[in-house]
Each structure stands twice: as structure tokens, then as C-alpha cells.
Scaffold this motif. Structure first.
Motif, mmCIF file in Angstrom:
data_model
loop_
_atom_site.group_PDB
_atom_site.id
_atom_site.type_symbol
_atom_site.label_atom_id
_atom_site.label_comp_id
_atom_site.label_asym_id
_atom_site.label_seq_id
_atom_site.Cartn_x
_atom_site.Cartn_y
_atom_site.Cartn_z
ATOM 1 N N GLY A 116 0.808 -1.207 0.000
ATOM 2 C CA GLY A 116 0.000 0.000 0.000
ATOM 3 C C GLY A 116 0.845 1.263 0.000
ATOM 4 O O GLY A 116 2.051 1.230 -0.284
ATOM 5 N N TYR A 118 1.901 4.928 2.146
ATOM 6 C CA TYR A 118 2.016 5.513 3.479
ATOM 7 C C TYR A 118 2.251 7.007 3.359
ATOM 8 O O TYR A 118 3.102 7.461 2.578
ATOM 9 C CB TYR A 118 3.184 4.840 4.217
ATOM 10 N N TYR A 198 -2.482 3.379 3.564
ATOM 11 C CA TYR A 198 -3.596 3.002 2.702
ATOM 12 C C TYR A 198 -3.271 1.676 2.018
ATOM 13 O O TYR A 198 -2.415 1.619 1.141
ATOM 14 C CB TYR A 198 -3.861 4.096 1.666
ATOM 15 N N SER A 199 -3.960 0.640 2.456
ATOM 16 C CA SER A 199 -3.679 -0.706 1.962
ATOM 17 C C SER A 199 -4.129 -0.860 0.516
ATOM 18 O O SER A 199 -5.216 -0.398 0.130
ATOM 19 C CB SER A 199 -4.385 -1.736 2.846
ATOM 20 N N SER A 202 -7.380 -3.004 0.307
ATOM 21 C CA SER A 202 -8.568 -2.564 1.039
ATOM 22 C C SER A 202 -9.801 -2.632 0.154
ATOM 23 O O SER A 202 -9.776 -2.203 -0.999
ATOM 24 C CB SER A 202 -8.363 -1.127 1.531
ATOM 25 N N SER A 234 -9.211 1.914 5.246
ATOM 26 C CA SER A 234 -8.377 3.114 5.149
ATOM 27 C C SER A 234 -9.169 4.360 5.513
ATOM 28 O O SER A 234 -10.235 4.615 4.945
ATOM 29 C CB SER A 234 -7.812 3.258 3.736
ATOM 30 N N ILE A 236 -10.109 8.009 5.207
ATOM 31 C CA ILE A 236 -9.950 8.956 4.097
ATOM 32 C C ILE A 236 -10.510 10.338 4.407
ATOM 33 O O ILE A 236 -10.191 11.302 3.711
ATOM 34 C CB ILE A 236 -10.607 8.419 2.803
#
Length: 338
Positions: A116, A118, A198-199, A202, A234, A236
Motif C-alpha cells: 500500500g 504511506y 492506505y492498503s 482494502s 483506510s 480517508i
């Protein structure tokens, strides 16, 4: 430059000679924005009506997305060849400096892996700590510090509530407010590389938590709204904000909080639809009730110990604060590397 309207001294065929950089002119930002917009539209992009900084171009094989901040542009695309062709076009019409994969953008550090992306503002935090140092309190320094802490909210959801409280006293700050602000800095000093992860795996589902602290302001008796929104796992979007009017009951304050988070959900929903080049929905006045009936969102009861939005509406004890914070996807990048 063409001769401006109203100038009667210029003869036919004469133009203005620019003697200084366009950045020094008052109309520079407007002219640049217009020129960039026209060139992007000429290339086939469509400007989002929900976020004017966002430009999207899609085709059968993929899509291109541009996020514009003045003269800095982030490019996202499904194919490397599309991105290279776009950069060549922009270089031809404007002359650009290609920084390749972005690692630092507007004070935000960016790191990527197969797992992901970062985001953190470690350098920005260290600059704040260096600037503040052991200096004495004064009004101008307090204004500057709060402004910088507000910008830190871009990646630090953990200080949102504290900064919102401090920002209420920008007009007339006292030593006690400065002491609390310094306390926030001490907290940041312990975890400067804490940031959002943020994967890449996800799921694309939206989940929102909202909360209201009824009559929490001792001066105006206005309530506080807090919410956070997740795309899969995540985080947002999040916000802490004092409500505009006084609520006569806790139910009314909660309903206003629901209205705020549903409005944000609609904006996120519209932007994601813009990325797919589809038409947006009409917005109705009775936003919460009607969208609930239409099935746009589902209301669920959340126990107090699991209410993530509590972080944005009230001061919590250390263990509860850390437990809720662990669900926000905040990670210390430097500790993960060691």
C-alpha cells in the motif's frame, strides 16, 4: 501580452512587453488557471464539478487522473504509456520538470510498497518543533502555530479535536492556550513519523462514524460535530467542527452530525463517480431522511467503547484514545522499518 481594454495610446499591432515574471502580477493565478484548463480540455480531460482541482480522462483501456495544486500536478494512470504521453504533451505546451514517482508533495512524505501507500508529515513536524523551540508566548506566534497544526490534520487525525479547541481562541489567546498547544507539540515530538497507511488490498466500501457532544461549548452552548469515514480499512476523511446553531436536545445535535457526515459521504461518492465519468445524483434538501429512505446509507448503533468518532468530539483517557486510534490506520513508518 495583448493591450488591456481601455488603453487608447497603443497603435494597431502593438502589444505589451512583459518586463517581470508572471508570478508578480495580480492576474497571474487566474490566467494560469485558465490556460492550464484549456490545454487539459484540449487533450481530452474533463474537470470534476465536485472538486475543480481534479481532471479525469478515461478510455476503453483505462483512465488518467490529474490532481492540480497551482503549478504542481500529480498524475495517476492505469498505463505507463498514457502517463508518458501526457507528460510529453505538458512539456511541449508548458515546459515541465518531471520528478518521476512523487516522494514529497506539499509537505507530505509519500512511501510506497506492494502492500500500500504511506503518508506522513514528519519533516513538517520537525520544522515546527525547531521553530517553536523555547520561545516565549505572543499572539502572532500562537496564530502561526495553530495554522501549522491545522495543516497537520491532513495526516494526523489524532490531534484534530485538540487543534479545533485551540483554534477557537485565535482571536484572543492567553498563556493557558499556549501551554496546551505546547503540550500537543510534546505529543507530536514522541511520534513525528506517525502517518496514514492506505492498503492496496482494502475493499471499496464506505463506512462512516459520527458523533455529537451536546452543548459542549461553555460560551455559546453550541454542540460539537465529529466524524470519520473509511474506504474499506483506510481512513480517508475526518472532521471536528462546532455546529452553527444551538441544538435544543442531544437528538437534534446528533441529527446535525448525521447531516454533516452524509454530506461528506455524498461528496466522496460523487468524486468516485466522476473518476468513472458517470453523471452525479441530484441533492435534496432533507438530506439525511431522504437518503436513508433511498438506501444511500444504513444507520447502525455503535457502543461508546467502539465509537471511533469520540476521538473528534471529546477528551479521552489514554487507553481508550490509543485503542480507538489503532483502528485509524496510523502507523509509525520509521519503527516499521527497524
Amino acid at each position: 501580452m495583448t493591450v488591456p481594454e481601455g488603453n487608447t495610446r497603443a497603435r494597431e499591432g502593438q502589444v505589451c512587453l512583459l518586463k517581470r515574471s508572471v508570478y508578480g502580477l495580480k492576474q497571474a493565478s487566474r490566467e494560469w488557471n485558465t490556460e492550464l484548463y484549456l490545454k487539459l480540455v484540449e487533450y481530452g480531460f474533463t474537470q470534476s464539478c465536485h472538486d475543480h482541482c481534479l481532471f479525469v480522462k478515461s478510455h476503453a483501456g483505462g483512465f488518467l487522473t490529474l490532481l492540480v495544486y497551482v503549478d504542481d500536478v500529480l498524475i495517476i494512470g492505469s498505463h505507463d504509456s498514457d502517463i508518458e504521453h501526457l507528460k510529453a504533451y505538458l512539456d511541449r505546451v508548458f515546459t515541465i520538470k518531471d520528478l518521476c514517482f512523487d516522494k514529497y508533495f506539499l509537505g507530505v512524505e509519500i512511501a510506497r510498497s506492494e502492500q500500500g501507500t504511506y503518508l506522513n508529515q514528519r519533516k513538517y513536524i520537525l520544522d515546527i518543533l525547531k521553530d517553536v523551540g523555547l520561545q516565549e508566548f505572543d499572539t502572532e506566534r500562537y496564530h502561526r502555530l495553530i495554522g501549522r497544526l491545522l495543516y497537520l490534520n491532513f495526516t494526523h487525525s489524532d490531534i484534530t479535536f485538540a487543534v479545533q479547541q485551540l483554534s477557537q481562541y485565535v482571536g484572543n489567546p492567553h498563556y493557558s492556550h499556549w501551554d496546551v498547544a505546547v503540550h500537543v507539540l510534546r505529543y507530536l515530538k514522541r511520534c513525528p513519523s506517525l502517518g496514514l497507511f492506505y492498503s492496496s488490498s482494502s475493499p471499496c466500501t464506505l463506512t462512516a462514524y459520527s458523533d455529537a457532544d451536546w452543548g459542549t461549548c461553555p460560551d455559546t452552548r453550541k454542540s460539537l460535530t465529529g466524524f470519520c469515514i473509511f474506504l474499506g480499512t483506510s481512513l480517508i476523511s475526518w472532521k471536528t467542527k462546532k455546529q452553527n446553531t444551538v441544538s435544543l436536545s442531544s437528538v437534534e445535535s446528533e441529527y446535525r452530525a448525521h447531516g454533516a457526515v452524509v454530506g461528506e459521504l455524498q461528496w466522496i461518492f460523487y468524486v468516485t463517480r466522476d473518476l468513472q465519468r458517470t453523471k452525479h445524483l441530484d441533492i435534496d434538501c432533507h438530506i439525511v431522511c431522504n437518503l436513508f429512505k433511498d438506501g444511500f446509507f444504513v444507520l447502525q448503533h455503535v457502543r461508546s467503547r467502539n465509537q471511533l468518532a469520540d476521538v473528534f468530539t471529546k477528551s479521552l483517557g489514554g487507553p481508550q484514545f490509543q485503542m480507538l486510534l489503532s483502528k485509524f490506520g496510523l502507523r509509525d513508518f520509521h519503527r516499521c522499518q527497524t
